[in-house]
Design a protein around this motif. Structure first.
Motif, mmCIF file in Angstrom:
data_model
loop_
_atom_site.group_PDB
_atom_site.id
_atom_site.type_symbol
_atom_site.label_atom_id
_atom_site.label_comp_id
_atom_site.label_asym_id
_atom_site.label_seq_id
_atom_site.Cartn_x
_atom_site.Cartn_y
_atom_site.Cartn_z
ATOM 1 N N UNK A 40 0.573 -1.205 -0.170
ATOM 2 C CA UNK A 40 0.102 -0.034 -0.157
ATOM 3 C C UNK A 40 0.637 1.037 -0.045
ATOM 4 N N UNK A 41 2.343 1.251 0.173
ATOM 5 C CA UNK A 41 2.659 2.495 0.173
ATOM 6 C C UNK A 41 3.543 2.692 -0.737
ATOM 7 N N UNK A 42 4.044 1.018 -1.228
ATOM 8 C CA UNK A 42 5.015 1.545 -2.941
ATOM 9 C C UNK A 42 6.260 0.988 -2.510
ATOM 10 N N UNK A 43 6.731 0.942 -1.060
ATOM 11 C CA UNK A 43 7.935 0.758 -1.301
ATOM 12 C C UNK A 43 8.110 -0.300 0.306
ATOM 13 N N UNK A 44 9.795 -0.453 0.453
ATOM 14 C CA UNK A 44 10.262 -1.610 0.667
ATOM 15 C C UNK A 44 11.228 -2.327 0.657
ATOM 16 N N UNK A 45 11.863 -2.596 1.847
ATOM 17 C CA UNK A 45 13.160 -3.977 0.785
ATOM 18 C C UNK A 45 12.670 -5.211 1.960
ATOM 19 N N UNK A 46 13.338 -6.085 1.299
ATOM 20 C CA UNK A 46 12.798 -7.530 1.516
ATOM 21 C C UNK A 46 14.092 -8.778 1.375
ATOM 22 N N UNK A 47 14.762 -8.811 2.693
ATOM 23 C CA UNK A 47 16.029 -9.683 1.628
ATOM 24 C C UNK A 47 16.073 -11.129 2.263
ATOM 25 N N UNK A 48 15.970 -11.653 1.663
ATOM 26 C CA UNK A 48 15.984 -13.591 2.117
ATOM 27 C C UNK A 48 17.552 -13.798 2.218
ATOM 28 N N UNK A 49 17.855 -14.509 3.272
ATOM 29 C CA UNK A 49 19.753 -14.677 3.508
ATOM 30 C C UNK A 49 19.480 -15.575 2.577
ATOM 31 N N UNK B 129 17.841 -11.243 -2.183
ATOM 32 C CA UNK B 129 18.055 -12.700 -2.057
ATOM 33 C C UNK B 129 19.505 -13.067 -2.423
ATOM 34 N N UNK B 130 20.503 -12.470 -1.294
ATOM 35 C CA UNK B 130 21.998 -12.863 -1.170
ATOM 36 C C UNK B 130 22.083 -14.464 -0.389
ATOM 37 N N UNK B 131 23.306 -14.339 -1.442
ATOM 38 C CA UNK B 131 24.182 -15.746 -1.068
ATOM 39 C C UNK B 131 24.875 -15.399 -0.552
ATOM 40 N N UNK B 132 25.481 -16.189 0.727
ATOM 41 C CA UNK B 132 26.026 -16.208 1.766
ATOM 42 C C UNK B 132 26.979 -17.567 1.636
ATOM 43 N N UNK B 133 28.860 -18.343 0.424
ATOM 44 C CA UNK B 133 28.574 -18.757 0.329
ATOM 45 C C UNK B 133 29.731 -19.353 1.252
ATOM 46 N N UNK B 134 29.815 -19.685 1.977
ATOM 47 C CA UNK B 134 31.070 -19.691 2.854
ATOM 48 C C UNK B 134 30.524 -19.894 4.113
ATOM 49 N N UNK B 135 31.552 -20.127 5.162
ATOM 50 C CA UNK B 135 31.858 -20.057 7.221
ATOM 51 C C UNK B 135 31.507 -18.283 7.003
ATOM 52 N N UNK B 136 31.154 -18.537 7.835
ATOM 53 C CA UNK B 136 30.462 -17.070 8.610
ATOM 54 C C UNK B 136 31.577 -17.195 9.631
ATOM 55 N N UNK C 291 18.343 -1.904 -9.355
ATOM 56 C CA UNK C 291 18.090 -2.869 -8.266
ATOM 57 C C UNK C 291 19.449 -4.276 -8.557
ATOM 58 N N UNK C 292 19.297 -5.031 -7.630
ATOM 59 C CA UNK C 292 20.041 -6.464 -7.027
ATOM 60 C C UNK C 292 19.035 -7.049 -6.966
ATOM 61 N N UNK C 293 19.113 -8.403 -7.785
ATOM 62 C CA UNK C 293 17.625 -9.436 -6.907
ATOM 63 C C UNK C 293 19.006 -10.642 -6.196
ATOM 64 N N UNK C 294 20.555 -11.136 -6.990
ATOM 65 C CA UNK C 294 20.664 -11.597 -6.360
ATOM 66 C C UNK C 294 22.277 -11.825 -6.114
ATOM 67 N N UNK C 295 22.814 -11.382 -5.133
ATOM 68 C CA UNK C 295 24.533 -11.139 -4.834
ATOM 69 C C UNK C 295 25.126 -12.737 -4.462
ATOM 70 N N UNK C 296 26.328 -12.536 -4.950
ATOM 71 C CA UNK C 296 26.969 -13.607 -3.549
ATOM 72 C C UNK C 296 27.985 -13.138 -2.830
#
Length: 241
Positions: free
Chosen positions: A128-137, A179-186, A228-233
């Motif tokens: 309804x506000x036409x704005x926002x960011x949703x990030x899935x790890x 959708x950022x892809x965390x590819x490695x040990x944290x 916009x970036x959709x996917x980044x690793x």
């Protein structure tokens, strides 16, 4: 003026907590969730000691009623939700013969179904506000299923598909889905205690620093709509791919 609000679902001691602290430094009120509200006390205290604002919420992200109530409470009592980060970890290691139905179902609920509930409720208040960011790890398992990771990979594949579908649907509504892809040990206590040889690579930049992951999440939120970036690793320089 209403406060800018970032909701971090799965604000653990490493990545989720670092993301919450990063957004708090930028002036956001961060609403952090874990299944136990008491477990959030150290994070909230650290954010407030640094001059930030934080609200803890005990919430089982797999429960539809709790997730609906979470977003309603935040919207009514804190402010409009501008950012949602879904960061629940559900990594388990079992051979396929040892993977029980209960384990497979629980991992799917945590990493996939809970992501659906978070994404749906975020869309409900943001559109309804036409704005926002949703990030899935995401994770390495979002792209390839390794030996012993059938449950985790199945759930992470599903979360990636959800993010793709939501990006196509919500992009025209002004909502940035990432959708950022965390590819490695944290750098976590789990890696330190369970994989000491891997943890020893920290001094060489061989494992991911949660604060650097958080910096990337902030950058993604700041992107203009025409780029916009959709996917980044994100991976350490020595990680194979």
């Amino acid at each position: 003026m209403p406060e800018s609000v970032a909701v971090i679902i799965g604000a653990g001691d490493a990545t989720g907590g670092a993301i919450a602290k990063r957004f708090a430094r930028e002036g956001y009120t961060v609403c952090v969730t874990r299944r136990s509200e008491d477990a959030l006390a150290p994070l909230v205290q650290e954010i407030e000691a640094a001059g930030g604002k934080a609200r803890p919420f005990g919430c089982d992200a797999r429960d539809e009623e709790q997730m609906v109530a979470l977003f309603d409470t935040i919207e009514n009592e804190v402010g409009p939700v501008d950012v949602v980060v879904f960061n629940i970890g559900a990594n388990v290691f079992f051979s396929i013969r040892e993977t029980t139905a209960r384990v497979y179902r629980k991992v799917w609920e945590m990493a996939a179904f809970a992501g659906f509930l978070a994404g749906r409720e975020a869309a409900r208040v943001m559109v309804p506000r036409n704005k926002g960011t949703i990030i899935f790890t995401g994770a390495t398992a979002s792209l390839r299923g390794g030996k012993g990771f059938s449950a985790f990979a199945g759930a992470k594949f599903a979360l990636r598909a959800l993010a793709q579908s939501m990006a196509r649907e919500l992009g025209p509504e002004g909502i940035h889905v990432v959708h950022p892809i965390i590819d490695g040990a944290i750098d976590t206590a789990f890696i330190r205690d369970t994989f000491p040889a891997k943890y020893a690579e920290k001094e060489q930049g061989g494992i991911l620093n949660p604060e650097h992951i958080a910096d990337t999440y902030w950058m993604l939120h700041q992107q203009p709509r025409d780029a916009w970036t959709h996917e980044i690793d994100l991976r350490p320089w020595m990680e194979t791919f």
